[in-house]
Every structure is written in structure tokens, then in C-alpha cells.
Design a protein around this motif. Structure first.
Motif, PDB file in Angstrom:
ATOM      1  N   GLY A  82       0.806  -1.209   0.000  1.00  0.00           N
ATOM      2  CA  GLY A  82       0.000   0.000   0.000  1.00  0.00           C
ATOM      3  C   GLY A  82       0.845   1.267   0.000  1.00  0.00           C
ATOM      4  N   LEU A  83       1.887   1.297   0.841  1.00  0.00           N
ATOM      5  CA  LEU A  83       2.765   2.467   0.889  1.00  0.00           C
ATOM      6  C   LEU A  83       3.534   2.639  -0.416  1.00  0.00           C
ATOM      7  N   SER A  84       3.923   1.518  -1.008  1.00  0.00           N
ATOM      8  CA  SER A  84       4.623   1.574  -2.287  1.00  0.00           C
ATOM      9  C   SER A  84       3.739   2.187  -3.367  1.00  0.00           C
ATOM     10  N   ALA A  85       2.471   1.793  -3.373  1.00  0.00           N
ATOM     11  CA  ALA A  85       1.540   2.351  -4.356  1.00  0.00           C
ATOM     12  C   ALA A  85       1.362   3.855  -4.154  1.00  0.00           C
ATOM     13  N   LEU A  86       1.248   4.280  -2.902  1.00  0.00           N
ATOM     14  CA  LEU A  86       1.124   5.712  -2.622  1.00  0.00           C
ATOM     15  C   LEU A  86       2.381   6.459  -3.054  1.00  0.00           C
TER      16      LEU A  86
ATOM     17  N   ILE B 196       2.414  10.570  -2.803  1.00  0.00           N
ATOM     18  CA  ILE B 196       1.526  10.900  -1.686  1.00  0.00           C
ATOM     19  C   ILE B 196       1.704   9.950  -0.506  1.00  0.00           C
ATOM     20  N   ALA B 197       2.851   9.267  -0.423  1.00  0.00           N
ATOM     21  CA  ALA B 197       3.101   8.375   0.711  1.00  0.00           C
ATOM     22  C   ALA B 197       3.106   9.149   2.023  1.00  0.00           C
ATOM     23  N   GLY B 198       3.504  10.421   1.981  1.00  0.00           N
ATOM     24  CA  GLY B 198       3.524  11.245   3.188  1.00  0.00           C
ATOM     25  C   GLY B 198       2.149  11.542   3.747  1.00  0.00           C
ATOM     26  N   LEU B 199       1.096  11.239   2.987  1.00  0.00           N
ATOM     27  CA  LEU B 199      -0.277  11.487   3.433  1.00  0.00           C
ATOM     28  C   LEU B 199      -0.932  10.229   4.007  1.00  0.00           C
ATOM     29  N   ALA B 200      -0.172   9.154   4.148  1.00  0.00           N
ATOM     30  CA  ALA B 200      -0.740   7.850   4.504  1.00  0.00           C
ATOM     31  C   ALA B 200      -1.556   7.864   5.787  1.00  0.00           C
ATOM     32  N   SER B 201      -1.151   8.658   6.765  1.00  0.00           N
ATOM     33  CA  SER B 201      -1.843   8.652   8.060  1.00  0.00           C
ATOM     34  C   SER B 201      -2.953   9.695   8.155  1.00  0.00           C
ATOM     35  N   GLN B 202      -3.116  10.520   7.127  1.00  0.00           N
ATOM     36  CA  GLN B 202      -4.158  11.543   7.164  1.00  0.00           C
ATOM     37  C   GLN B 202      -5.522  10.952   6.809  1.00  0.00           C
ATOM     38  N   ARG B 203      -6.580  11.571   7.354  1.00  0.00           N
ATOM     39  CA  ARG B 203      -7.929  11.157   6.974  1.00  0.00           C
ATOM     40  C   ARG B 203      -8.175  11.526   5.516  1.00  0.00           C
TER      41      ARG B 203
ATOM     42  N   GLY C 260      -7.752  16.251  -6.166  1.00  0.00           N
ATOM     43  CA  GLY C 260      -6.718  15.565  -6.930  1.00  0.00           C
ATOM     44  C   GLY C 260      -5.986  14.525  -6.105  1.00  0.00           C
ATOM     45  N   GLN C 261      -5.719  14.835  -4.842  1.00  0.00           N
ATOM     46  CA  GLN C 261      -5.064  13.865  -3.960  1.00  0.00           C
ATOM     47  C   GLN C 261      -5.965  12.662  -3.705  1.00  0.00           C
ATOM     48  N   GLN C 262      -7.248  12.906  -3.493  1.00  0.00           N
ATOM     49  CA  GLN C 262      -8.170  11.793  -3.264  1.00  0.00           C
ATOM     50  C   GLN C 262      -8.249  10.879  -4.485  1.00  0.00           C
ATOM     51  N   GLN C 263      -8.218  11.466  -5.682  1.00  0.00           N
ATOM     52  CA  GLN C 263      -8.289  10.612  -6.867  1.00  0.00           C
ATOM     53  C   GLN C 263      -7.015   9.799  -7.020  1.00  0.00           C
TER      54      GLN C 263
END
Length: 269
Positions: free
Chosen positions: A125-129, A134-141, A148-151
Motif C-alpha cells: 500500500g505504501l509503495s503504491a502511494l 503521496i506516501a507522506g499522506l498515509a496517516s491523514q484522513r 486531486g489527492q483523493q483521486q
């Protein structure tokens, strides 16, 4: 090879898709274009079996997708990932958990219910992000992210399904021009770097010509064009877009996009 044979879908007295014959070669990036209501979304949803065809059959690598049920149908939906216009994320959950829901078909039910993801799944999952920066956003809601980030999160979720095909239903409809490019670059990168077939509904002819290697034009539920982007004439555009045709053709630029930028070097398993 994905093959649709004489596929139709009716809703009461209205025919949304009419007698469609279509072959999609592995590894292609195909844009489905046309006005709203032309049948584009219905077509993709039938491929994913979110909607069943009223007539005809859909096959993939010789398997009749339109006849699958139960576990085999769930397995098909994992192989044929869907990306929606409105992202379909769970806003209160963090980004990584949203991405890992794409792994549900790869883990035991009990583990998935309690979100007991293995370290391997988390790494995937982190690799895909990371692929989309956007791996730095992994812990954000998820609900705290821009459109654009959500898509991009939704695309990462599709990627961890390890699909053969990605179906994108108007993935840029609610995005501004900058995020439109970011999202389309992400889809192009998946297509070119992983060889995953992409079938993408688009209203914008400019975007379709820039990113797709083949265009399928729909009008009133029928396919009226199926060819390379540079073969789409003004006459065909008028049939597809009606009064909007002149504006659409003027805005469309035939320049081909380069392969999307390298967001990251990690590759999901």
C-alpha cells in the motif's frame, strides 16, 4: 483480450447501451468519449458487472464475465478495478487504510474485517502511494485531502488490487486543469510501466487525444467511432457532441503526451 459481443442495456423503456461490439487489446489505453448520457458509464459498469447486460455477452481471456457469480464474480472485480468520478473513499479512515481495501480479495475475510493487515500488505500500500508522490499522506484522513489527492489515492487503491484492467469512469470530471493532468499522468504511468489496460470515460476530447492511443466514440448508446485519435473528423465530432462539436474540436490538441513522470521508484508486488 476483453470482448463485448452485441451488448445492450435497457432501463425500463430506455436503452442506455445498444448492440455494442468491442474488443480491447491487452495493454492499451482506450478513451471512451461522448456527451453526458451517451452510455459511457453504463458500458464500463457492465464490464465490471456493477450492472448486468440486458443482452449480449462479455468475455475476458475466453471466460464469460457476464455469467460469473459469487466468488468468481468477486475475483473478476478484483482483476477489473474501478475508479469513480467521486473517488468512493471512506472519508473518516486514513489514506493507507483506504488503499488497503484494494487488498480485500488477497487476504482472509477475518483479517480484513478487523483491518489486520500484514506487513507485506502495508508495504504494498505504501509503495503504491509512493508511486504518486503521496506516501507522506498515509496517516491523514481521506476527507482532509484535495480532490486531486483523493483521486490519486483511489488510483493507488486500484493498483494494489493487482488488476489486469482499470476502468476509470470520468476520473477528472470534478478536477481543475492542474489536477486533471496529475491524475491522467498517473493513469498513463500505470498503463505504460505496468502494462495494465486502461479503459477511461472522458468528456474532454482534448484530454482524450492527449493521453489515449485509441478512441471509442458513443452517441445515444451506440458506438459511432472507433479509431486512432487523429482520425476523428469534424463530422464525427458533430455526431458525438452535437452543438458543442465546434468548441470541442477547437479546444482539442492532437499532441501526444509523454509517459508520465517518475513519481517514485518502488513497485507494488
Amino acid at each position: 483480450m476483453l470482448v463485448l459481443e452485441s451488448v445492450s442495456r435497457r432501463f425500463g423503456g430506455k436503452t442506455a447501451v445498444s448492440n455494442v461490439d468491442l474488443e480491447i487489446a491487452p495493454g492499451s489505453f482506450v478513451g471512451v468519449i461522448g456527451r453526458s448520457g451517451a452510455g459511457k458509464s453504463t458500458l464500463l459498469r457492465m464490464v465490471n458487472r456493477l450492472i448486468d447486460p440486458s443482452e449480449g455477452r462479455i468475455t475476458f481471456e475466453g471466460v464469460e464475465v457476464s455469467a460469473l457469480q459469487g466468488r468468481e464474480l468477486r475475483a473478476w472485480r478484483a482483476r477489473c478495478a474501478m475508479i469513480f468520478q467521486q473517488f468512493n473513499l471512506v472519508g473518516r479512515l486514513d489514506v493507507l487504510t483506504n488503499v488497503l481495501t484494494g487488498r480485500l480479495n488477497h487476504v482472509p475475510t477475518a483479517r480484513s474485517l478487523f483491518r489486520l493487515w500484514s506487513e507485506t500488505d502495508k508495504a504494498i500500500g505504501l509503495s503504491a502511494l509512493e508511486q504518486f508522490d503521496i506516501a507522506g499522506l498515509a496517516s491523514q484522513r481521506a476527507e482532509s485531502l484535495s480532490g486531486g489527492q483523493q483521486q490519486r489515492v483511489a488510483i493507488a487503491r486500484a493498483l494494489v488490487q493487482e488488476p489486469d484492467i482499470i476502468l476509470a469512469d470520468e476520473p477528472i470530471a470534478s478536477l481543475d486543469p492542474r489536477n486533471t493532468r496529475v491524475v491522467m499522468d498517473a493513469l498513463l504511468r500505470i498503463n505504460k510501466h505496468y502494462g495494465i489496460t486502461v479503459l477511461c470515460n472522458l468528456h474532454s476530447l482534448e484530454v482524450a487525444r492527449t493521453y489515449c492511443d485509441r478512441l471509442v466514440g458513443m452517441s445515444a448508446g451506440r458506438i459511432v467511432f472507433d479509431n486512432a485519435p487523429d482520425r476523428l473528423t469534424e463530422d464525427v465530432a458533430r455526431e458525438l457532441y452535437g452543438l458543442e462539436a465546434g468548441e470541442v474540436m477547437a479546444a482539442a490538441r492532437p499532441a501526444k503526451a509523454s509517459v508520465a513522470p517518475e513519481y517514485g521508484s518502488a513497485v507494488p508486488a
